[in-house]
Design an enzyme around this catalytic site. Sequence first.
Site, PDB file in Angstrom:
ATOM      1  N   GLU A   1      22.766   9.126  77.187  1.00 64.05           N
ATOM      2  CA  GLU A   1      21.400   9.643  76.606  1.00 64.05           C
ATOM      3  C   GLU A   1      20.925  11.075  77.077  1.00 64.05           C
ATOM      4  O   GLU A   1      20.675  11.541  77.992  1.00 64.05           O
ATOM      5  CB  GLU A   1      20.362   8.620  77.121  1.00 64.05           C
ATOM      6  CG  GLU A   1      19.004   8.839  76.217  1.00 64.05           C
ATOM      7  CD  GLU A   1      18.098   7.630  76.360  1.00 64.05           C
ATOM      8  OE1 GLU A   1      17.044   7.613  75.778  1.00 64.05           O
ATOM      9  OE2 GLU A   1      18.558   6.790  77.127  1.00 64.05           O
TER      10      GLU A   1
ATOM     11  N   GLU B   1      22.546  -7.931  80.907  1.00 61.89           N
ATOM     12  CA  GLU B   1      22.723  -6.678  80.395  1.00 61.89           C
ATOM     13  C   GLU B   1      22.686  -5.838  81.522  1.00 61.89           C
ATOM     14  O   GLU B   1      23.484  -4.841  81.773  1.00 61.89           O
ATOM     15  CB  GLU B   1      21.790  -6.259  79.387  1.00 61.89           C
ATOM     16  CG  GLU B   1      21.632  -4.848  78.785  1.00 61.89           C
ATOM     17  CD  GLU B   1      20.600  -4.508  77.472  1.00 61.89           C
ATOM     18  OE1 GLU B   1      19.693  -3.549  77.853  1.00 61.89           O
ATOM     19  OE2 GLU B   1      20.600  -5.413  76.863  1.00 61.89           O
TER      20      GLU B   1
ATOM     21  N   LYS C   1       6.407  -2.485  73.987  1.00 58.46           N
ATOM     22  CA  LYS C   1       7.814  -2.539  74.493  1.00 58.46           C
ATOM     23  C   LYS C   1       7.601  -2.010  76.052  1.00 58.46           C
ATOM     24  O   LYS C   1       6.663  -1.259  76.133  1.00 58.46           O
ATOM     25  CB  LYS C   1       8.935  -1.727  73.782  1.00 58.46           C
ATOM     26  CG  LYS C   1      10.254  -1.498  74.696  1.00 58.46           C
ATOM     27  CD  LYS C   1      11.374  -0.531  73.902  1.00 58.46           C
ATOM     28  CE  LYS C   1      12.234  -0.473  74.751  1.00 58.46           C
ATOM     29  NZ  LYS C   1      13.377   0.525  74.222  1.00 58.46           N
TER      30      LYS C   1
END
Length: 565
Positions: A356, A535, A306
């Site tokens: 977050e 996004e 990733k």
Amino acid sequence: MAMTAHSTGRLPESSSSCRQAVMPARHSEGEQRYRPCSLSMNGCRREGVAVPVGICETRTLPAVSAPESAVSELKSAISALVDADPPPSTSGIIRLQVPIRQRADAIVWLHAQHPLPRCYFSARSHPSLSVPLSLRDGNGRRFLSSEDEDVVSVAGVGSAVFFHGSDPFSLDDWRCIKRFLSKDCPLIRAYGGIRFDPRTNVSPEWKNFGSFYFVVPQVEFDELEESSMLALNIAWDNTLLWTWQKAINGVQATMNQIAPCFCRLRNLFPGTAIIGFNHVPTKASWDISVKKALQIIKRRNSELVKVVLARCSRYATDTSIDPVSLLACLKVEGQNAYQFFIQPPDAPAFIGNTPEKLFHRKYSNITSEALAGTRARGLTKVEDLQIGQDLLSSPKDNNEFTIVRESIRRKMEITCNEVLVEPSKALRKLPRVQHLSAELSGTLRNEDDEFDILTCLHPSPAVCGLPTEEARQFIEENEMFDRGMYAGPVGWFGGRESEFAVGIRSALVGKGVGTLVYAGAGIVEGTNSSLEWDELDLKASQFTKLFQHEVPRACYQEMNTGSVN
């Protein structure tokens, strides 16, 4: 004048150095400037430089009914200190605080103030603490007690002492900050942030932030659950040639600039509209980078699973944007998110509305979380539930989320005892978007391991990738802009507790840079480049919708988080 005072405990003595602990410089003709000066924590070049300061106290003055009365009380207290003998210790920090019997908005207070540097931090919403009967009056109302009432948000101006360096934030730097902090003075805190990657070149817009920047404000406004507090911090250290008298003079100069009255903010962005913008990278360059990342991820012998790629968007508007006003608008939509504001001297403001958490420490207890996967909110309850279920069942998003969660678990296990994950997967619903999330908790084997938990958890796979070094290197070689503190740790260190968020959903505002909005997306096997670009637009929309002065999209606003095993 009646005061209550609390002395501090002491940190273990250790030898350390820190590149800069800088005090504000005063100038003639009433002008107050803040600039990095040559004084630094390691300037004395002696053993025991990280030994705690000799005095660390909190002195509480009588409570008042309004903020303007608190300003008068603090000015009188400073005048009394000017006439008194200096403290016997050659170093120390003293906090004078005035309780205010009404709750006022810290961000509104900040909007009325102009001295630099400025900072602001607002915690995510949480359950209120219970209050002992002994802290209530005859009518059942709560007496102010900073140790029993949660701090909702803090705004600060000026610099009692700040910490700034160009090298990566180190254990020595952390120790130098901690020498000014104490468990017995929990509201003396250092607020700031750290670059995402201190090894990369610094672009001009991020120059004054350095590799890290933390500040103990000279004057701060604390918004509590049912009341408020105005406070000032006085810090001195003779070994740094910053005496008690210089510290008193500096805080007096800042207090003389404090606006005692402030009103509710109205019409923050009347008619503000975007007149031009550009993205770095462009959509074409984004597609190339995503394709390159996927090719590496799919290689048989590749370790990369990733990588998080980001975009920096520069917006020009028909009116100038005030960063405090912009943050106040973000705060309206900020349920279940942290708001932050960091503005060093002669620098733009780094602001954000991030969902977050990196970590929260209270004594030895640590909590963190995993966050990954993104969908828009629905217009109706039925649509919102369907979108959430699609996110929960998406193989691509589940893969990305599992990578993040398990990486954080492994990193926490390095410095913590048994790490618990509960729930293992849930939906985190925010006003415009929803994410997959998990809560992790553990206990540090030693409270001094706080620095280790910070460096272990940052950067997480949610903002960098996995493995960390391979993802970091790909970002360095392929991104065409400087992230600065975007996606880096932002928050505060304290004596009893510390809290850091991840600096995403953020922007750099003012001082000639315009408005730079940052957003990122995770690239894993199965990623669609165009969907990830959409996004980025979705994540940036909390800023762009404000610029366009549009009526916010009416999303279904139920904020409960439901867990899924």
